[in-house]
Design an enzyme around this catalytic site. Structure first.
Site, mmCIF file in Angstrom:
data_model
loop_
_atom_site.group_PDB
_atom_site.id
_atom_site.type_symbol
_atom_site.label_atom_id
_atom_site.label_comp_id
_atom_site.label_asym_id
_atom_site.label_seq_id
_atom_site.Cartn_x
_atom_site.Cartn_y
_atom_site.Cartn_z
ATOM 1 N N GLU A 123 52.360 17.026 29.425
ATOM 2 C CA GLU A 123 53.325 16.849 30.511
ATOM 3 C C GLU A 123 54.592 16.904 30.217
ATOM 4 O OE1 GLU A 123 54.232 12.135 31.979
ATOM 5 O OE2 GLU A 123 52.853 12.447 33.783
ATOM 6 N N GLU A 137 62.912 6.280 29.307
ATOM 7 C CA GLU A 137 62.136 7.597 29.019
ATOM 8 C C GLU A 137 63.100 8.701 28.880
ATOM 9 O OE1 GLU A 137 61.838 4.933 30.691
ATOM 10 O OE2 GLU A 137 60.042 4.130 31.256
ATOM 11 N N HIS A 216 58.350 -1.642 37.941
ATOM 12 C CA HIS A 216 58.570 -2.091 36.555
ATOM 13 C C HIS A 216 59.689 -0.895 35.860
ATOM 14 C CE1 HIS A 216 57.264 1.729 34.456
ATOM 15 N NE2 HIS A 216 56.423 1.625 35.514
ATOM 16 N N ARG A 218 62.784 0.171 33.349
ATOM 17 C CA ARG A 218 63.768 -0.675 33.010
ATOM 18 C C ARG A 218 65.084 -0.788 33.333
ATOM 19 N NH1 ARG A 218 60.386 -1.189 28.321
ATOM 20 N NH2 ARG A 218 61.082 -2.841 26.928
HETATM 21 C C1 UD1 Z 1 55.999 1.221 28.882
HETATM 22 C C2 UD1 Z 1 56.537 1.974 28.925
HETATM 23 C C3 UD1 Z 1 57.319 2.913 30.059
HETATM 24 C C4 UD1 Z 1 56.048 2.912 31.550
HETATM 25 C C5 UD1 Z 1 54.542 1.864 31.261
HETATM 26 C C6 UD1 Z 1 54.523 1.836 31.843
HETATM 27 C C7 UD1 Z 1 57.890 2.254 27.417
HETATM 28 C C8 UD1 Z 1 59.925 1.807 26.619
HETATM 29 N N1 UD1 Z 1 58.277 1.861 28.416
HETATM 30 O O1 UD1 Z 1 56.577 0.127 29.865
HETATM 31 O O2 UD1 Z 1 57.638 4.212 29.480
HETATM 32 O O3 UD1 Z 1 56.275 3.588 32.130
HETATM 33 O O4 UD1 Z 1 54.838 1.038 30.310
HETATM 34 O O5 UD1 Z 1 53.155 0.818 32.168
HETATM 35 O O6 UD1 Z 1 57.549 2.783 26.537
HETATM 36 N N2 UD1 Z 1 52.815 -6.850 28.237
HETATM 37 C C9 UD1 Z 1 51.668 -7.890 28.666
HETATM 38 N N3 UD1 Z 1 50.710 -7.145 28.114
HETATM 39 C C10 UD1 Z 1 50.173 -5.710 28.463
HETATM 40 C C11 UD1 Z 1 51.619 -4.919 28.822
HETATM 41 C C12 UD1 Z 1 52.746 -5.300 28.291
HETATM 42 O O7 UD1 Z 1 51.792 -8.444 28.273
HETATM 43 O O8 UD1 Z 1 49.209 -5.313 28.557
HETATM 44 C C13 UD1 Z 1 53.861 -7.583 28.041
HETATM 45 C C14 UD1 Z 1 53.741 -7.451 27.063
HETATM 46 O O9 UD1 Z 1 55.355 -8.589 27.192
HETATM 47 C C15 UD1 Z 1 55.551 -6.526 26.346
HETATM 48 C C16 UD1 Z 1 55.942 -5.944 27.188
HETATM 49 O O10 UD1 Z 1 55.541 -6.240 28.297
HETATM 50 O O11 UD1 Z 1 55.727 -6.518 25.745
HETATM 51 C C17 UD1 Z 1 56.988 -4.446 27.687
HETATM 52 O O12 UD1 Z 1 55.684 -3.580 27.590
HETATM 53 P P1 UD1 Z 1 56.490 -2.455 27.281
HETATM 54 O O13 UD1 Z 1 54.865 -1.774 27.150
HETATM 55 O O14 UD1 Z 1 57.886 -2.826 26.011
HETATM 56 O O15 UD1 Z 1 57.364 -2.139 28.079
HETATM 57 P P2 UD1 Z 1 56.612 -1.518 29.475
HETATM 58 O O16 UD1 Z 1 57.966 -2.333 30.647
HETATM 59 O O17 UD1 Z 1 55.561 -2.238 29.686
HETATM 60 N N1 UDP Z 2 47.565 1.351 37.562
HETATM 61 C C1 UDP Z 2 46.815 0.488 37.810
HETATM 62 N N2 UDP Z 2 46.824 -0.574 38.491
HETATM 63 C C2 UDP Z 2 47.885 -1.241 39.054
HETATM 64 C C3 UDP Z 2 49.589 -0.428 38.600
HETATM 65 C C4 UDP Z 2 49.298 0.808 39.033
HETATM 66 O O1 UDP Z 2 46.213 0.760 37.527
HETATM 67 O O2 UDP Z 2 47.904 -2.496 39.014
HETATM 68 C C5 UDP Z 2 47.826 3.185 37.735
HETATM 69 C C6 UDP Z 2 48.373 3.965 38.838
HETATM 70 O O3 UDP Z 2 47.071 4.439 38.982
HETATM 71 C C7 UDP Z 2 48.984 4.753 37.983
HETATM 72 C C8 UDP Z 2 49.885 4.130 36.765
HETATM 73 O O4 UDP Z 2 49.060 2.920 36.809
HETATM 74 O O5 UDP Z 2 47.793 6.100 37.577
HETATM 75 C C9 UDP Z 2 50.738 4.055 36.389
HETATM 76 O O6 UDP Z 2 51.399 3.612 35.975
HETATM 77 P P1 UDP Z 2 52.664 2.869 35.829
HETATM 78 O O7 UDP Z 2 53.445 2.943 36.729
HETATM 79 O O8 UDP Z 2 52.340 1.139 34.713
HETATM 80 O O9 UDP Z 2 53.918 3.281 34.821
HETATM 81 P P2 UDP Z 2 53.855 4.741 34.427
HETATM 82 O O10 UDP Z 2 53.528 6.294 35.639
HETATM 83 O O11 UDP Z 2 55.632 4.970 35.751
HETATM 84 O O12 UDP Z 2 54.461 5.576 33.838
#
Ligand code: UD1
Ligand code: UDP
Length: 379
Positions: A123, A137, A216, A218
């Site tokens: 990607e 990102e 989600h 930021r």
């Molecule tokens: C991250 C990625 C973002 C991606 C997204 C997909 C970065 C900086 N951000 O954002 O690019 O689009 O994932 O969803 O790489 N948390 C939990 N359990 C989980 C996951 C997250 O509790 O399974 C909570 C934790 O408090 C964690 C916070 O979410 O510290 C933020 O997680 P982080 O991976 O930093 O950023 P995302 O907003 O999840």
């Molecule tokens: N997704 C999932 N469960 C949910 C919400 C999203 O499995 O409750 C899947 C969705 O189908 C997609 C991926 O998570 O394939 C997208 O992830 P997210 O939106 O967290 O990240 P991004 O694609 O924006 O990086």
């Protein structure tokens, strides 16, 4: 024989990376006479990651265990760099495979580069050209392009972005997006055997239209996300003909805004994130999705349904150009008006579904693995 196999180390950290690298892992495993494949999770996400790994039967060989509550970017980057460095140093893979634009991708690519191990970037080449959107990102992705040796661009548009940055054409392979591979396989499985969704027990559409919401990003935290919630609240209050299901991302910055604003409205189901098969099933039932997600912008067109993208710009303009996605930003009014138009104007709605999916044909992983066979000859 085994000493001649190409040693591929897949590294992934978050939900979308697991979904989008699953087809690559599967294809590598199918070609196990040519590849020795190992999987390292940073566990940047923990709770979101594990069910996906189970669904696609992906083993974990190394777990960097970096997730912290409400983690910030510098600490996360430092932890991944330090811990992934140790894995690369010990394992000396022939190639490290990363996907997308997360901090896992950027930091793992840098660690691999420091060890002079080639990186394959799945990607590659998506751009908004706005350094703060999506944040972080856009810059993670540009850095990954500088660090990678092989660039798996999903479309010709992303290939052109890479060429403009001076990436040599022979290093770029246009493959389609692996999310289409993962989605089509999952959709077929869930349409045959719909998954139970305990969180939605008793939920019935009864002729109403389903709107699925996720958020989600930021750069939307704070005012943007509040405004999104106000638009959704107005839809729930003024439209009798819809049901809204909103699986809320576990990031505490999302929950802190969404829960108090939307949590008490009986027409809005705020639920925990769904497992991938549950979510794909839900999307397959949806009239439309309202989302700031990257993956959902690719999945809804693959299902022939509209995605309204709650962002000011997108690194995936192919969907907008093809007329299967629409940018609505974060304005409550624009969100309300655009959804209302699609609910009331059937012609406008069916216009979305008529276009073909610009993101791939479900064969991306095969093309990626075919290209990896030449990795040893790439300096
Ligand atoms: C991250 C990625 C973002 C991606 C997204 C997909 C970065 C900086 N951000 O954002 O690019 O689009 O994932 O969803 O790489 N948390 C939990 N359990 C989980 C996951 C997250 O509790 O399974 C909570 C934790 O408090 C964690 C916070 O979410 O510290 C933020 O997680 P982080 O991976 O930093 O950023 P995302 O907003 O999840
Ligand atoms: N997704 C999932 N469960 C949910 C919400 C999203 O499995 O409750 C899947 C969705 O189908 C997609 C991926 O998570 O394939 C997208 O992830 P997210 O939106 O967290 O990240 P991004 O694609 O924006 O990086």
């Amino acid at each position: 024989m085994s000493s001649k196999r190409i040693h591929v180390l897949i590294v992934l950290g978050t939900r979308p990376e697991a979904i989008k690298l699953a087809p690559v892992f599967r294809e590598l495993a199918r070609c196990r006479d040519q590849f020795k494949t190992r999987v390292c999770i940073t566990a940047q996400h923990r709770h979101l990651l594990e069910p996906i790994l189970r669904w696609f039967r992906i083993p974990v060989h190394y777990d960097l265990d970096v997730m912290r509550p409400n983690q910030e970017l510098c600490g996360l980057t430092a932890l991944i760099l330090e811990r992934f460095h140790a894995v690369v140093e010990a394992q000396r893979p022939d190639v490290v495979m990363v996907q997308g634009d997360t901090t896992t991708v950027m930091a793992a690519s840098l660690a691999a580069f420091y060890h002079r191990v080639p990186v394959g970037h799945v990607e590659a080449g998506l751009r908004t050209l706005d350094r703060y959107s999506p944040f972080p990102e856009e810059i993670n992705r540009r850095l990954a392009s500088q660090l990678a040796t092989l660039h798996f661009a999903p479309t010709n548009w992303s290939r052109n972005n890479l060429l403009k940055e001076g990436i040599p054409p022979q290093r770029i392979i246009v493959t389609g997006n692996t999310v289409v591979d993962a989605l089509l396989e999952t959709r077929d499985r869930v349409l045959r055997h719909p998954p139970a969704i305990p969180q939605l027990r008793g939920f019935k559409l009864e002729g109403r239209k389903l709107i699925v919401v996720t958020a989600h990003r930021r750069e939307n935290f704070g005012p943007g996300l509040k405004s999104i919630c106000q638009g959704i609240l107005r839809l729930a209050s003024e439209r009798e003909d819809i049901e809204i299901v909103f699986p809320v991302h576990p990031n505490p910055n999302v929950r802190a805004i969404v829960q108090p604003l939307l949590g008490s409205n009986s027409r809005i189901r705020l639920i925990d994130p769904l497992d991938y098969p549950q979510f794909v099933w839900l999307l397959s039932q949806a009239y439309l999705a309202l989302s700031d997600s990257g993956g959902i912008q690719e999945e809804m067109p693959s299902l022939g349904r509209p995605a309204l993208v709650m962002r000011e710009n997108t690194e995936r303009p192919e969907g907008v150009k093809a007329g299967v996605c629409k940018l609505v930003g974060t304005s409550a009014e624009v969100i309300f008006n655009t959804v209302t138009e699609l609910l009331d104007n059937q012609k406008a709605y069916t216009h979305f579904g008529r276009h073909s999916n610009p993101f791939g044909d479900g064969q991306a992983a095969k093309k990626i693995v075919a290209a990896l066979q030449s990795i040893r000859s790439k300096p």
